[in-house]
Design a protein around this motif. Structure first.
Motif, PDB file in Angstrom:
ATOM      1  N   GLN A 106       0.803  -1.209   0.000  1.00  0.00           N
ATOM      2  CA  GLN A 106       0.000   0.000   0.000  1.00  0.00           C
ATOM      3  C   GLN A 106       0.845   1.271   0.000  1.00  0.00           C
ATOM      4  OE1 GLN A 106      -2.503  -0.551   3.437  1.00  0.00           O
ATOM      5  NE2 GLN A 106      -4.038  -1.697   2.282  1.00  0.00           N
ATOM      6  N   THR A 107       2.138   1.139   0.140  1.00  0.00           N
ATOM      7  CA  THR A 107       2.999   2.314   0.148  1.00  0.00           C
ATOM      8  C   THR A 107       3.030   2.961  -1.229  1.00  0.00           C
ATOM      9  OG1 THR A 107       4.384   1.305   1.839  1.00  0.00           O
ATOM     10  CG2 THR A 107       5.334   3.135   0.609  1.00  0.00           C
ATOM     11  N   ASP A 108       2.861   4.267  -1.264  1.00  0.00           N
ATOM     12  CA  ASP A 108       2.876   4.984  -2.542  1.00  0.00           C
ATOM     13  C   ASP A 108       4.278   4.950  -3.147  1.00  0.00           C
ATOM     14  OD1 ASP A 108       0.227   5.633  -2.317  1.00  0.00           O
ATOM     15  OD2 ASP A 108       0.583   7.564  -1.358  1.00  0.00           O
ATOM     16  N   PRO A 109       4.362   4.898  -4.474  1.00  0.00           N
ATOM     17  CA  PRO A 109       5.684   4.876  -5.112  1.00  0.00           C
ATOM     18  C   PRO A 109       6.428   6.183  -4.897  1.00  0.00           C
ATOM     19  CG  PRO A 109       3.938   5.170  -6.755  1.00  0.00           C
ATOM     20  CD  PRO A 109       3.254   4.835  -5.458  1.00  0.00           C
ATOM     21  N   ARG A 166     -16.321  10.501  -4.673  1.00  0.00           N
ATOM     22  CA  ARG A 166     -15.307   9.475  -4.456  1.00  0.00           C
ATOM     23  C   ARG A 166     -13.988  10.096  -3.986  1.00  0.00           C
ATOM     24  NH1 ARG A 166     -15.503   4.454  -7.398  1.00  0.00           N
ATOM     25  NH2 ARG A 166     -17.493   4.129  -8.420  1.00  0.00           N
ATOM     26  N   PRO A 167     -13.314   9.458  -3.033  1.00  0.00           N
ATOM     27  CA  PRO A 167     -11.971   9.914  -2.663  1.00  0.00           C
ATOM     28  C   PRO A 167     -10.982   9.515  -3.758  1.00  0.00           C
ATOM     29  CG  PRO A 167     -12.539   7.958  -1.414  1.00  0.00           C
ATOM     30  CD  PRO A 167     -13.763   8.326  -2.191  1.00  0.00           C
ATOM     31  N   VAL A 168     -10.363  10.474  -4.392  1.00  0.00           N
ATOM     32  CA  VAL A 168      -9.493  10.211  -5.540  1.00  0.00           C
ATOM     33  C   VAL A 168      -8.076   9.897  -5.079  1.00  0.00           C
ATOM     34  CG1 VAL A 168      -8.506  11.196  -7.651  1.00  0.00           C
ATOM     35  CG2 VAL A 168     -10.882  11.667  -7.036  1.00  0.00           C
ATOM     36  N   LYS A 169      -7.526   8.857  -5.677  1.00  0.00           N
ATOM     37  CA  LYS A 169      -6.146   8.474  -5.393  1.00  0.00           C
ATOM     38  C   LYS A 169      -5.216   9.227  -6.334  1.00  0.00           C
ATOM     39  CE  LYS A 169      -2.670   5.930  -3.885  1.00  0.00           C
ATOM     40  NZ  LYS A 169      -2.190   6.011  -2.500  1.00  0.00           N
ATOM     41  N   VAL A 170      -4.283  10.001  -5.747  1.00  0.00           N
ATOM     42  CA  VAL A 170      -3.310  10.745  -6.554  1.00  0.00           C
ATOM     43  C   VAL A 170      -1.914  10.406  -6.054  1.00  0.00           C
ATOM     44  CG1 VAL A 170      -2.572  12.985  -7.428  1.00  0.00           C
ATOM     45  CG2 VAL A 170      -4.982  12.628  -6.785  1.00  0.00           C
ATOM     46  N   ALA A 171      -1.075   9.868  -6.933  1.00  0.00           N
ATOM     47  CA  ALA A 171       0.291   9.480  -6.551  1.00  0.00           C
ATOM     48  C   ALA A 171       1.226   9.711  -7.730  1.00  0.00           C
ATOM     49  CB  ALA A 171       0.319   8.023  -6.132  1.00  0.00           C
ATOM     50  N   TYR A 172       2.513   9.721  -7.410  1.00  0.00           N
ATOM     51  CA  TYR A 172       3.507   9.869  -8.483  1.00  0.00           C
ATOM     52  C   TYR A 172       3.379   8.702  -9.444  1.00  0.00           C
ATOM     53  CZ  TYR A 172       5.691  13.248  -5.321  1.00  0.00           C
ATOM     54  OH  TYR A 172       5.926  14.321  -4.501  1.00  0.00           O
ATOM     55  N   SER A 173       3.466   8.974 -10.720  1.00  0.00           N
ATOM     56  CA  SER A 173       3.392   7.930 -11.732  1.00  0.00           C
ATOM     57  C   SER A 173       4.661   7.085 -11.683  1.00  0.00           C
ATOM     58  CB  SER A 173       3.218   8.541 -13.121  1.00  0.00           C
ATOM     59  OG  SER A 173       3.152   7.548 -14.108  1.00  0.00           O
ATOM     60  N   VAL A 174       4.488   5.768 -11.780  1.00  0.00           N
ATOM     61  CA  VAL A 174       5.642   4.865 -11.734  1.00  0.00           C
ATOM     62  C   VAL A 174       6.514   5.029 -12.974  1.00  0.00           C
ATOM     63  CG1 VAL A 174       6.358   2.464 -11.692  1.00  0.00           C
ATOM     64  CG2 VAL A 174       4.433   3.211 -10.308  1.00  0.00           C
ATOM     65  N   SER A 175       5.871   5.140 -14.138  1.00  0.00           N
ATOM     66  CA  SER A 175       6.626   5.318 -15.374  1.00  0.00           C
ATOM     67  C   SER A 175       6.313   6.693 -15.945  1.00  0.00           C
ATOM     68  CB  SER A 175       6.254   4.226 -16.398  1.00  0.00           C
ATOM     69  OG  SER A 175       4.863   4.268 -16.655  1.00  0.00           O
ATOM     70  N   ASN A 176       7.330   7.516 -16.021  1.00  0.00           N
ATOM     71  CA  ASN A 176       7.156   8.848 -16.552  1.00  0.00           C
ATOM     72  C   ASN A 176       7.172   8.835 -18.062  1.00  0.00           C
ATOM     73  OD1 ASN A 176       6.926  11.631 -16.716  1.00  0.00           O
ATOM     74  ND2 ASN A 176       9.152  11.955 -16.574  1.00  0.00           N
ATOM     75  N   ARG A 177       6.192   9.439 -18.639  1.00  0.00           N
ATOM     76  CA  ARG A 177       6.106   9.466 -20.106  1.00  0.00           C
ATOM     77  C   ARG A 177       7.256  10.256 -20.702  1.00  0.00           C
ATOM     78  NH1 ARG A 177       0.856  11.594 -23.542  1.00  0.00           N
ATOM     79  NH2 ARG A 177       1.462  10.766 -25.546  1.00  0.00           N
ATOM     80  N   GLY A 178       7.685  11.262 -19.936  1.00  0.00           N
ATOM     81  CA  GLY A 178       8.800  12.090 -20.419  1.00  0.00           C
ATOM     82  C   GLY A 178       8.335  13.030 -21.453  1.00  0.00           C
TER      83      GLY A 178
END
Length: 253
Positions: A164-167, A241-253
């Motif tokens: 459950q830890t955010d990236p 709804r509670p929205v989940k916002v986290a850093y993207s694992v793969s950056n599109r660049g």
């Protein structure tokens, strides 16, 4: 002559002679029971009757204690339910067996929709055991499975916490993962939601089968400050709804 009147005697062919089977014996030389009466275990491995009874008396408390300690009291887990079931449906179904303390629906992390798995906690452990009668119960075209809920061990809690830890934010990342969105959320809704940030683009995850949204997307921001402001809005509400916002694992660049 009397000898000539007698029919000649013939010896039975040795191959055709009926051989007497020797009785089977155990390693102590005692005869074994017939095939119909053969024991289900190898002779010599069985305990005497008094030994079996004594072993059962010794093992019963330990087994009962192990079983009692391995399950959460009053709690069952049900799986295989239709995705269309609501909490009210589930409360009505399990409430037949006794008062409920809580009902926890497991949902898909991306869409927030019910995933057919639910944890039901009764006020009494006796009612929880009674509800196991629902195991195999058919709802619509599906057969549900109901079983006791096992205790969570320390190792399982650790793995769950790690999952459950955010990236962590990767170098040069300007994208965010946004999940638990309603099906009808549009790009316009998201731009209004992240109005304090500068958005470069929004990429919805599309279900190839239905062509609809999968309930999550990736948002590319123009600068790092915009990304940080967006991530700070994690668990903010959008359309109920509670929205989940986290850093993207793969950056599109």
């Amino acid at each position: 002559m009397a000898a000539e009147d007698q029919a000649p005697r013939t010896k039975a062919h040795p191959d055709k002679a009926k051989k007497r089977k020797k009785p089977k014996k155990d390693k102590w030389g005692q005869p074994l029971a017939s095939a119909a009466e053969e024991p289900s275990v190898e002779p010599g491995l069985e305990l005497p009757a008094e030994g079996v009874e004594a072993a059962a008396q010794l093992d019963a408390p330990a087994a009962a204690a192990a079983e009692a300690g391995s399950y959460e009291p009053g709690k069952v887990v049900a799986s295989g339910l239709p995705y269309t079931n609501t909490e009210e449906d589930i409360r009505k179904l399990f409430g037949f067996y006794g008062p409920l303390r809580s009902v926890q629906l497991s949902r898909f992390p991306d869409s927030g929709n019910f995933r057919g798995l639910v944890f039901v906690c009764f006020e009494s452990d006796e009612d929880a055991v009674k509800s196991l009668d629902l195991d195999g119960f058919k709802i619509g075209s599906r057969h549900m499975r109901v079983e006791r809920c096992r205790m969570t061990t320390a190792s399982n809690r650790k793995r769950k916490a790690e999952f459950q830890t955010d990236p962590e934010k990767s170098e040069g990342c300007l994208s965010a993962y946004v999940g638990n969105l309603s099906w009808n959320v549009t790009e316009k809704d998201l731009r209004a939601f992240f109005k304090s940030s500068k958005i470069a683009s929004i990429r919805f995850a599309i279900d190839k089968r239905t062509g609809g949204s999968r309930g999550f997307c990736h948002v590319d921001f123009q600068d790092d400050e915009s990304l940080e402001r967006a991530v700070a809005m994690n668990q903010s509400e959008l359309q109920g709804r509670p929205v989940k916002v986290a850093y993207s694992v793969s950056n599109r660049g």
